[in-house]
Every structure is written in C-alpha cells, then in structure tokens.
Write an enzyme that holds these catalytic residues in place. Sequence first.
Site, PDB file in Angstrom:
ATOM      1  N   GLY A  48       0.767  -1.239   0.000  1.00  0.00           N
ATOM      2  CA  GLY A  48       0.000   0.000   0.000  1.00  0.00           C
ATOM      3  C   GLY A  48       0.795   1.285   0.000  1.00  0.00           C
ATOM      4  O   GLY A  48       0.333   2.299  -0.524  1.00  0.00           O
ATOM      5  N   GLU A 103       3.228   4.220   6.356  1.00  0.00           N
ATOM      6  CA  GLU A 103       2.086   3.352   6.086  1.00  0.00           C
ATOM      7  C   GLU A 103       1.087   4.097   5.196  1.00  0.00           C
ATOM      8  O   GLU A 103       1.033   5.328   5.211  1.00  0.00           O
ATOM      9  CB  GLU A 103       1.477   2.939   7.445  1.00  0.00           C
ATOM     10  CG  GLU A 103       0.245   2.090   7.426  1.00  0.00           C
ATOM     11  CD  GLU A 103       0.384   0.718   6.765  1.00  0.00           C
ATOM     12  OE1 GLU A 103       0.787   0.673   5.587  1.00  0.00           O
ATOM     13  OE2 GLU A 103       0.035  -0.289   7.399  1.00  0.00           O
ATOM     14  N   ASP A 107      -6.141   1.943  10.017  1.00  0.00           N
ATOM     15  CA  ASP A 107      -7.558   1.647  10.132  1.00  0.00           C
ATOM     16  C   ASP A 107      -7.801   1.167  11.575  1.00  0.00           C
ATOM     17  O   ASP A 107      -7.908   1.988  12.480  1.00  0.00           O
ATOM     18  CB  ASP A 107      -7.880   0.587   9.070  1.00  0.00           C
ATOM     19  CG  ASP A 107      -9.348   0.238   8.971  1.00  0.00           C
ATOM     20  OD1 ASP A 107     -10.181   1.118   9.161  1.00  0.00           O
ATOM     21  OD2 ASP A 107      -9.659  -0.934   8.698  1.00  0.00           O
ATOM     22  N   THR A 111      -2.287  -3.727  12.276  1.00  0.00           N
ATOM     23  CA  THR A 111      -1.094  -3.988  11.461  1.00  0.00           C
ATOM     24  C   THR A 111       0.096  -3.235  12.046  1.00  0.00           C
ATOM     25  O   THR A 111       1.142  -3.828  12.335  1.00  0.00           O
ATOM     26  CB  THR A 111      -1.296  -3.514  10.006  1.00  0.00           C
ATOM     27  OG1 THR A 111      -2.500  -4.066   9.510  1.00  0.00           O
ATOM     28  CG2 THR A 111      -0.139  -3.918   9.113  1.00  0.00           C
ATOM     29  N   LEU A 112      -0.092  -1.934  12.266  1.00  0.00           N
ATOM     30  CA  LEU A 112       1.043  -1.131  12.729  1.00  0.00           C
ATOM     31  C   LEU A 112       1.439  -1.462  14.154  1.00  0.00           C
ATOM     32  O   LEU A 112       2.626  -1.422  14.479  1.00  0.00           O
ATOM     33  CB  LEU A 112       0.724   0.351  12.601  1.00  0.00           C
ATOM     34  CG  LEU A 112       1.208   0.995  11.314  1.00  0.00           C
ATOM     35  CD1 LEU A 112       1.196   2.495  11.460  1.00  0.00           C
ATOM     36  CD2 LEU A 112       2.627   0.546  10.974  1.00  0.00           C
ATOM     37  N   LYS A 135      -7.887   6.715   9.771  1.00  0.00           N
ATOM     38  CA  LYS A 135      -9.333   6.531  10.004  1.00  0.00           C
ATOM     39  C   LYS A 135      -9.531   6.320  11.501  1.00  0.00           C
ATOM     40  O   LYS A 135      -9.710   5.188  11.954  1.00  0.00           O
ATOM     41  CB  LYS A 135      -9.783   5.229   9.313  1.00  0.00           C
ATOM     42  CG  LYS A 135     -10.266   5.341   7.906  1.00  0.00           C
ATOM     43  CD  LYS A 135     -10.965   4.009   7.556  1.00  0.00           C
ATOM     44  CE  LYS A 135     -10.751   3.621   6.134  1.00  0.00           C
ATOM     45  NZ  LYS A 135     -11.285   2.290   5.818  1.00  0.00           N
ATOM     46  N   ASP A 163      -5.581  -0.369  -2.374  1.00  0.00           N
ATOM     47  CA  ASP A 163      -6.277  -1.279  -3.284  1.00  0.00           C
ATOM     48  C   ASP A 163      -7.612  -1.763  -2.748  1.00  0.00           C
ATOM     49  O   ASP A 163      -7.923  -1.648  -1.573  1.00  0.00           O
ATOM     50  CB  ASP A 163      -5.414  -2.524  -3.517  1.00  0.00           C
ATOM     51  CG  ASP A 163      -5.408  -3.447  -2.299  1.00  0.00           C
ATOM     52  OD1 ASP A 163      -5.131  -2.954  -1.193  1.00  0.00           O
ATOM     53  OD2 ASP A 163      -5.722  -4.644  -2.448  1.00  0.00           O
ATOM     54  N   ARG A 169      -4.750   0.464  -7.278  1.00  0.00           N
ATOM     55  CA  ARG A 169      -3.560   1.077  -6.670  1.00  0.00           C
ATOM     56  C   ARG A 169      -2.987   2.168  -7.567  1.00  0.00           C
ATOM     57  O   ARG A 169      -2.353   3.112  -7.095  1.00  0.00           O
ATOM     58  CB  ARG A 169      -2.462   0.023  -6.446  1.00  0.00           C
ATOM     59  CG  ARG A 169      -2.787  -1.018  -5.390  1.00  0.00           C
ATOM     60  CD  ARG A 169      -1.498  -1.756  -5.012  1.00  0.00           C
ATOM     61  NE  ARG A 169      -1.762  -3.008  -4.309  1.00  0.00           N
ATOM     62  CZ  ARG A 169      -1.970  -3.116  -2.998  1.00  0.00           C
ATOM     63  NH1 ARG A 169      -1.985  -2.045  -2.243  1.00  0.00           N
ATOM     64  NH2 ARG A 169      -2.165  -4.288  -2.444  1.00  0.00           N
TER      65      ARG A 169
HETATM   66  P1  IMP Z   1      -5.374  -2.046  10.109  1.00  0.00           P
HETATM   67  O1  IMP Z   1      -4.480  -3.137  10.581  1.00  0.00           O
HETATM   68  O2  IMP Z   1      -6.814  -2.338  10.354  1.00  0.00           O
HETATM   69  O3  IMP Z   1      -4.976  -0.677  10.626  1.00  0.00           O
HETATM   70  O4  IMP Z   1      -5.316  -2.061   8.551  1.00  0.00           O
HETATM   71  C1  IMP Z   1      -4.311  -1.488   7.849  1.00  0.00           C
HETATM   72  C2  IMP Z   1      -4.290  -2.014   6.438  1.00  0.00           C
HETATM   73  O5  IMP Z   1      -5.611  -2.307   5.967  1.00  0.00           O
HETATM   74  C3  IMP Z   1      -3.758  -0.942   5.516  1.00  0.00           C
HETATM   75  O6  IMP Z   1      -2.363  -1.045   5.387  1.00  0.00           O
HETATM   76  C4  IMP Z   1      -4.494  -1.249   4.230  1.00  0.00           C
HETATM   77  O7  IMP Z   1      -3.779  -2.204   3.484  1.00  0.00           O
HETATM   78  C5  IMP Z   1      -5.794  -1.851   4.655  1.00  0.00           C
HETATM   79  N1  IMP Z   1      -6.904  -0.876   4.631  1.00  0.00           N
HETATM   80  C6  IMP Z   1      -7.564  -0.352   5.675  1.00  0.00           C
HETATM   81  N2  IMP Z   1      -8.516   0.513   5.281  1.00  0.00           N
HETATM   82  C7  IMP Z   1      -8.445   0.557   3.936  1.00  0.00           C
HETATM   83  C8  IMP Z   1      -9.150   1.287   2.923  1.00  0.00           C
HETATM   84  O8  IMP Z   1     -10.060   2.110   3.177  1.00  0.00           O
HETATM   85  N3  IMP Z   1      -8.777   1.054   1.642  1.00  0.00           N
HETATM   86  C9  IMP Z   1      -7.796   0.176   1.300  1.00  0.00           C
HETATM   87  N4  IMP Z   1      -7.093  -0.517   2.208  1.00  0.00           N
HETATM   88  C10 IMP Z   1      -7.418  -0.336   3.514  1.00  0.00           C
HETATM   89 MG    MG Z   2      -1.587  -2.029   3.366  1.00  0.00          MG
END
Ligand code: IMP
Ligand code: MG
Length: 181
Positions: A48, A103, A107, A111-112, A135, A163, A169
């Site tokens: 991403g 990053e 969301d 992940t982070l 977000k 994506d 992308r």
């Molecule tokens: P997290 O672990 O929920 O914070 O998710 C992070 C990952 O989810 C990001 O690196 C994105 O790859 C994916 N992601 C979260 N929200 C979106 C979105 O609105 N569009 C596309 N990818 C997203």
């Molecule tokens: Mg990602």
Amino acid sequence: MNTDSYSKKIKRIIFTESEIKSRIAETGERIAMEYEGKPLLIIGILNGSFIFMSDLCRAIPIPCEVAFMRTQSYFGGTVSSGSVDILMDVDQDLSQYNVIIAEDIIDTGRTLAEVVRFLRARNPKSLKIITLLDKPERRVTELNADISLFTIPDVFVVGYGLDCGELYRNLPYIAEYNVEE
Ligand code: IMP
Ligand code: MG
C-alpha cells in the site's frame, strides 16, 4: 473486469493529485528539519505505501535510506481480519538508525501495532510513524501516528497505492470506493 465496471466503483475523489502533492511537500520539509544530521531510515509497508514512499522520499531534502517490509492483514476483502503476518523483513541494523515507518492507512491499527512491536525489539535510535491516511473512528488499538497527512471518516478508499482486491492502486488520486454495487 472491463474498464466501465471498474470506473463505476469510484464514488468520488476525496483527495486530488495536487492536494496530495502539497501535503507531501510540507511533510518532507518537516521531516528534514527534525532529522537533519541524524541517520534516517524510512521503512515503507508494502504494497500500500509504495507510491506514497516514492513521493515522500523525494520530498525530503536530507540524506535518508529507504527500505520495505511486507505484512499481510487484509486477505483481499474490505474487512480487516485481525491477524498480521510479517512476510518480508528489512535487513538493516536498526540500532544505527532513526526509523520512520511509512504506512498507507491506519484503520484498526492492528497492522502497525504489530509492526511497531516487531521493530522496537531491534532497538532503533528512535521510532516514529507516518501515515498518509488515518481513520481514527475505526481504531481498536492504542496506536496513533506521529504524522498523519489526512484524516478520513469510516469509508473504504482506493487509489494512490491503496487497493481493493489488488486493483485501483494505480489511480493517481484517493477516491471513495463504492462498496454497494
Ligand atoms: P489495520 O491493521 O486495520 O490498521 O489495517 C491497515 C491495512 O488495511 C492498511 O495497510 C491497508 O492495506 C488496509 N486498509 C484499511 N482501510 C483501507 C481502505 O479504506 N482502503 C484500502 N485498504 C485499507
Ligand atoms: Mg496495506
């Protein structure tokens, strides 16, 4: 997928190319002021962050190194799975660097949170997080970015590296994705 149904999934443009460019220019200057004279390594999270990273590193007018990691947390859908795997690691000795993790979007923050835990264990001189998009409404962890370029509501976005099922992308802007149709 044909080009027509591909385009129909784009609901509206949220940030244009020029808006993104100007926020990145400001951010590059800010990073340069903070890290001048310090060994700097920016670690992009693939896939991403690849476009964000390439624009961001060119907006930083001081010496810096770049590296990439690959994680897996989404598995092709629009709902986060809650588990994170490190698929590709960086090979630098992090104790020699001030590290910035770049990053595409935070969301839930899962992940982070996992990446930070993983990298902190390698004793970087300092560790900060920069995200293109944030977000905050969706967060389920304590994690926050040190620098966030844009805050968005709880909508699914694509483009500029982000994506949906590996498509979109390559859009030069960030758009809201039409999850309904
Ligand atoms: P997290 O672990 O929920 O914070 O998710 C992070 C990952 O989810 C990001 O690196 C994105 O790859 C994916 N992601 C979260 N929200 C979106 C979105 O609105 N569009 C596309 N990818 C997203
Ligand atoms: Mg990602």
